[in-house]
Design a protein around this motif. Structure first.
Motif, mmCIF file in Angstrom:
data_model
loop_
_atom_site.group_PDB
_atom_site.id
_atom_site.type_symbol
_atom_site.label_atom_id
_atom_site.label_comp_id
_atom_site.label_asym_id
_atom_site.label_seq_id
_atom_site.Cartn_x
_atom_site.Cartn_y
_atom_site.Cartn_z
ATOM 1 N N ASP A 339 54.670 45.414 -69.768
ATOM 2 C CA ASP A 339 55.742 44.431 -69.953
ATOM 3 C C ASP A 339 57.059 44.982 -69.428
ATOM 4 O O ASP A 339 57.864 44.251 -68.799
ATOM 5 C CB ASP A 339 55.887 44.078 -71.439
ATOM 6 N N ALA A 340 57.310 46.258 -69.650
ATOM 7 C CA ALA A 340 58.562 46.855 -69.167
ATOM 8 C C ALA A 340 58.608 46.862 -67.653
ATOM 9 O O ALA A 340 59.651 46.568 -67.029
ATOM 10 C CB ALA A 340 58.698 48.276 -69.731
ATOM 11 N N ARG A 341 57.457 47.228 -67.053
ATOM 12 C CA ARG A 341 57.424 47.229 -65.588
ATOM 13 C C ARG A 341 57.628 45.825 -65.036
ATOM 14 O O ARG A 341 58.312 45.625 -64.019
ATOM 15 C CB ARG A 341 56.084 47.805 -65.106
ATOM 16 N N GLU A 342 57.010 44.868 -65.686
ATOM 17 C CA GLU A 342 57.167 43.488 -65.228
ATOM 18 C C GLU A 342 58.613 43.027 -65.344
ATOM 19 O O GLU A 342 59.153 42.353 -64.428
ATOM 20 C CB GLU A 342 56.253 42.569 -66.040
ATOM 21 N N GLU A 343 59.262 43.381 -66.428
ATOM 22 C CA GLU A 343 60.671 43.027 -66.605
ATOM 23 C C GLU A 343 61.520 43.692 -65.529
ATOM 24 O O GLU A 343 62.449 43.099 -64.981
ATOM 25 C CB GLU A 343 61.141 43.443 -68.009
ATOM 26 N N GLY A 344 61.191 44.947 -65.248
ATOM 27 C CA GLY A 344 61.949 45.646 -64.206
ATOM 28 C C GLY A 344 61.756 45.021 -62.848
ATOM 29 O O GLY A 344 62.694 44.923 -62.042
ATOM 30 N N ARG A 345 60.517 44.642 -62.543
ATOM 31 C CA ARG A 345 60.240 44.012 -61.262
ATOM 32 C C ARG A 345 60.991 42.696 -61.132
ATOM 33 O O ARG A 345 61.585 42.392 -60.084
ATOM 34 C CB ARG A 345 58.743 43.782 -61.122
ATOM 35 N N LYS A 346 60.971 41.891 -62.213
ATOM 36 C CA LYS A 346 61.663 40.612 -62.160
ATOM 37 C C LYS A 346 63.170 40.825 -61.984
ATOM 38 O O LYS A 346 63.850 40.095 -61.268
ATOM 39 C CB LYS A 346 61.388 39.822 -63.447
ATOM 40 N N ALA A 347 63.673 41.841 -62.659
ATOM 41 C CA ALA A 347 65.110 42.107 -62.530
ATOM 42 C C ALA A 347 65.472 42.539 -61.132
ATOM 43 O O ALA A 347 66.544 42.203 -60.602
ATOM 44 C CB ALA A 347 65.517 43.198 -63.542
ATOM 45 N N ALA A 348 64.573 43.283 -60.484
ATOM 46 C CA ALA A 348 64.837 43.736 -59.111
ATOM 47 C C ALA A 348 64.772 42.609 -58.130
ATOM 48 O O ALA A 348 65.466 42.589 -57.114
ATOM 49 C CB ALA A 348 63.827 44.840 -58.732
ATOM 50 N N GLU A 349 63.943 41.643 -58.368
ATOM 51 C CA GLU A 349 63.781 40.522 -57.448
ATOM 52 C C GLU A 349 64.854 39.449 -57.637
ATOM 53 O O GLU A 349 65.044 38.600 -56.767
ATOM 54 C CB GLU A 349 62.401 39.878 -57.638
ATOM 55 N N THR A 350 65.582 39.451 -58.668
ATOM 56 C CA THR A 350 66.604 38.427 -58.916
ATOM 57 C C THR A 350 67.844 38.738 -58.043
ATOM 58 O O THR A 350 68.397 39.847 -58.145
ATOM 59 C CB THR A 350 67.016 38.393 -60.386
#
Length: 355
Positions: A339-350
């Protein structure tokens, strides 16, 4: 010797009860204590083998005779009480009960063996405090089977007593001794084992062994008296029979005796091999003994280690719970990391909007 009064029915049936409801017990030692309890405090007596002058120290009468031969002997009736008493004299076939106590046929039952070989007076009258010597004769039939034949001679009295409920009851009480006759001829001692039945008793303490109870029948298949003795082996442990302090198990020809032996400290291992060994001893008329060839029979006993299985299952459940807990913790951690990695990925793509 033996002595056992037994009460019959009410007075209305007293006469019939005298013949039908009489009990008699002869312990293995066939001699009688003169002061054993009798049906009346005024009547006490003893009956023993004797010579013409009186009791001779024998506790039983034993003879070794050819077919067709006879022997004359004596018995002594001692009246311990103060009053003159007339005693009924009786001879009957003898046997051992399944518990190992010597007995003779009850009143009213017909003797068919050595009880019919004894000829003696029907009654004897003994003054108070005196002893009377009575002759008797043992005559072996011409066609008697070789081997040992047991009988008993008794002296009895009849009386009417009042029971606890106030009813009058008839009582016959007997004392006596054993008469053993060995008919000469081919002596063929033999014994066998049958009906071996083991049963395991679990100790619910998982660090303590249980015990195995083994029941079996010993048969005297020959024509001589035997002493039944031997061992039972199970699970690496051995128990002897008869155990220390137990009575010797004497068997007459044709007797079958059920014996129970407890083997202690036997661990439950599902299947416990069990072996019964019979080392029967042949009894002779001169007091000597001889041992038969051992007879062995084997079986298996089921001994499920329930306490140990319960402990193992409990340990297994604890281990499984620990493993399951670690697996759940690892999965939870992996889920949090994912979940943390997914949150980080989404934050990077925004995209970042600059005002």
């Amino acid at each position: 010797m033996f002595h056992l009064p037994r009460r019959s029915t009410a007075l209305a049936r007293t006469l019939a009860a005298f013949a039908a409801a009489v009990a008699l017990v002869l312990p293995a030692a066939p001699a009688l204590a003169a002061d054993d309890p009798a049906p009346s405090p005024q009547v006490r007596w003893s009956l023993t083998p004797a010579d013409p002058s009186g009791p001779d120290g024998r506790r039983s009468a034993e003879y070794e005779l050819d077919p067709g031969a006879s022997v004359d002997d004596f018995l002594a009736v001692r009246n311990v009480g103060k009053d003159e008493v007339t005693f009924q004299l009786t001879a009957a076939d003898g046997f051992y009960t399944r518990t190992g106590r010597f007995d003779i046929l009850a009143s009213g039952k017909e003797s068919k063996d050595s009880g019919t070989w004894i000829d003696l007076p029907e009654t004897v009258t003994v003054p108070g405090g005196e002893t009377v010597v009575v002759p008797y004769t043992v005559t072996v039939p011409e066609r008697a089977e070789p081997g040992d034949h047991a009988a008993g001679i008794t002296a009895s009295v009849l009386s009417v007593q009042t029971g606890e409920d106030g009813a009058s009851v008839g009582v016959e009480s007997r004392v006596g001794f054993r008469v053993l006759t060995r008919v000469k001829g081919e002596i063929t001692p033999a014994a066998s084992l049958a009906g071996i039945s083991p049963g395991y008793k679990t100790s619910w303490n998982p660090v303590k062994p249980g015990e195995l109870t083994v029941t079996f029948d010993v048969s005297n298949d020959g024509n001589t008296r035997l002493l039944a003795q031997g061992t039972v082996e199970a699970g690496g442990q051995t128990a002897v029979f008869p155990a220390e302090g137990e009575s010797k198990q004497e068997l007459l020809p044709g007797d079958v005796r059920t014996i129970t032996v407890v083997v202690k400290d036997v661990w439950p291992v599902f299947v416990v091999p069990t072996t019964v060994t019979l080392d029967a001893t042949v009894l002779t008329m001169d007091g000597k003994t001889d041992t038969l060839a051992p007879v062995q029979e084997g079986t298996v006993a089921w001994a499920v280690p329930w306490p140990q299985l319960i402990v193992l299952i409990g340990l297994a459940l604890v281990i499984l719970a620990l493993i399951w807990g670690r697996l759940r913790s690892r999965r939870k951690l992996e889920t949090l990391l994912a979940d943390a990695r997914e949150e980080g990925r989404k934050a990077a793509e925004t995209p970042v909007v600059t005002p």
